[in-house]
Design an enzyme around this catalytic site. Structure first.
Site, PDB file in Angstrom:
ATOM      1  N   ASP A   1       0.800  -1.230   0.000  1.00  0.00           N
ATOM      2  CA  ASP A   1       0.000   0.000   0.000  1.00  0.00           C
ATOM      3  C   ASP A   1       0.829   1.275   0.000  1.00  0.00           C
ATOM      4  O   ASP A   1       0.298   2.350   0.254  1.00  0.00           O
ATOM      5  CB  ASP A   1      -0.926   0.004   1.210  1.00  0.00           C
ATOM      6  CG  ASP A   1      -0.167   0.025   2.533  1.00  0.00           C
ATOM      7  OD1 ASP A   1       0.950  -0.492   2.566  1.00  0.00           O
ATOM      8  OD2 ASP A   1      -0.699   0.564   3.512  1.00  0.00           O
ATOM      9  N   GLU A   2       2.110   1.185  -0.318  1.00  0.00           N
ATOM     10  CA  GLU A   2       2.945   2.378  -0.232  1.00  0.00           C
ATOM     11  C   GLU A   2       4.105   2.276  -1.213  1.00  0.00           C
ATOM     12  O   GLU A   2       4.653   1.198  -1.434  1.00  0.00           O
ATOM     13  CB  GLU A   2       3.476   2.535   1.190  1.00  0.00           C
ATOM     14  CG  GLU A   2       4.162   3.839   1.466  1.00  0.00           C
ATOM     15  CD  GLU A   2       4.464   4.012   2.950  1.00  0.00           C
ATOM     16  OE1 GLU A   2       4.739   5.137   3.364  1.00  0.00           O
ATOM     17  OE2 GLU A   2       4.427   3.001   3.689  1.00  0.00           O
TER      18      GLU A   2
END
Length: 352
Positions: free
Chosen positions: A94-95
């Site tokens: 997610d990053e």
């Protein structure tokens, strides 16, 4: 992404929206992998034991992880990133870091690019994302946390040093809890305190990291965005609902972990000469046992070595987690697709 796993669960389960929810574990066992913002109001955060989380919030909803779903959305987000630049360095599902100095859409403003990317993520996935914009990775990472959830922040070059001087030392990206405590014992509580120490002093106290700390507090971080990174290991682990005691229980529960590692080895087409067994006991003490071979082992040899490591010496305490991994790999560049989850700190990875 904002509370990614928890937000995906709330997206797919409308009845959970607006309610405190965590992904991972259950009321009695396991570890929180992600907490919704509603759960965070009760002081619940990732890496907290599920039992403690349940005490803090009796109405807490526990959702089992669904990594296939998280990967699906993660890949959608990755596609959006690549509409703007191919210089994408994933940090997790997610990053990621993006270098948009030269970008595919010809925009000269990284702030506008961040806004566009966040809007596209919302449109295509229904999820909120936050962004940080600055002239290096270290500052971009810090600024990405400033206006969460669903926001973005920018740290300009002329603002960097003044901003860092006020920043609590525990908020510095890359300074973990242990290092922060050591710094605080030396009277270093924020960036201004850190800046007062010489390079010689920091190097003496923190070794090679001393130069890094000396530079970052001055806004200096020369690391480039790296789309391809060298993988050093591949592993899987499982936290059990009930502690394991007997040798037979240990062997039976190690087998699914071994099979998961084999699947990942085959999926990624890699091999490793070092086999490592990870054992976490009921009192949370951790033990690792490793063996390095001259040749890359086949599946049969891998399992044989895993069992030998398991029985290398008697295990006297109950076991809550078993992990198995390989290192000394036969690769030089990242061969695993963005979004690959290497370790599963939950009670049942087979249900992810």
């Amino acid at each position: 992404m904002d509370a990614f796993y928890a937000s995906v669960e709330q997206l797919d389960h409308p009845e959970w929206r607006g309610k405190p929810l965590v992904v991972g574990g259950n009321e009695a066992r396991g570890v929180v992998a992600a907490a919704s913002y509603e759960a965070r109001k009760f002081g619940i955060f990732s890496a907290m034991s599920s039992a403690l989380a349940a005490k803090k919030c009796p109405q807490l909803i526990f959702a089992r992880p669904r990594f296939d779903r998280y990967k699906e959305i993660s890949n959608q987000i990755r596609e959006i990133f690549h509409e703007y630049t191919d210089l994408v360095e994933p940090l997790s599902l997610d990053e990621a870091f993006l270098d948009v100095t030269e970008n595919k859409v010809g925009l000269k403003s990284a702030i506008l690019i961040a806004k566009q990317i966040r809007a596209k993520i919302k449109e295509r996935t229904g999820l909120n994302a936050s962004a940080g914009v600055s002239y290096n990775k270290f500052l971009a990472k810090i600024s990405s946390d400033l206006n969460k959830p669903n926001g973005q922040a920018v740290i300009l070059p002329e603002e960097a040093e003044a901003f860092l001087e006020k920043l609590p030392i525990g908020k510095f990206f890359g300074i973990g809890k242990v290092t922060a405590e050591k710094m605080q014992s030396l009277g270093i509580h924020n960036g201004k305190d850190l800046k007062e120490y010489s390079l010689q002093f920091l190097t003496k106290k923190f070794g090679k990291s001393g130069l890094h700390y000396y530079n970052i507090v001055r806004g200096i971080h020369l690391s480039e965005v790296q789309p391809h990174r060298v993988r050093k290991s591949l592993s899987a682990e499982n936290t059990f609902e009930k502690d394991l005691i007997t040798p037979q229980e240990l062997k039976e529960n190690l087998r699914p972990v071994f099979e998961e590692v084999i699947k990942r080895i085959e999926r990624n087409g890699i091999k490793g000469r070092t086999i490592t067994l990870k054992i976490k006991h009921s009192d949370f003490t951790l033990q690792t046992r490793s063996r390095t071979l001259e040749q890359y082992p086949d599946e049969e040899t891998f399992w044989k070595i895993a069992l030998e490591l398991l029985h290398q010496e008697e295990i006297e305490q109950p076991v809550r987690l078993l992990g198995l991994g390989i290192s000394n790999l036969n690769i030089t560049e990242e061969q695993v697709h963005f979004g690959e989850q290497l370790k599963i700190p939950f009670e049942k990875f087979s249900q992810g």
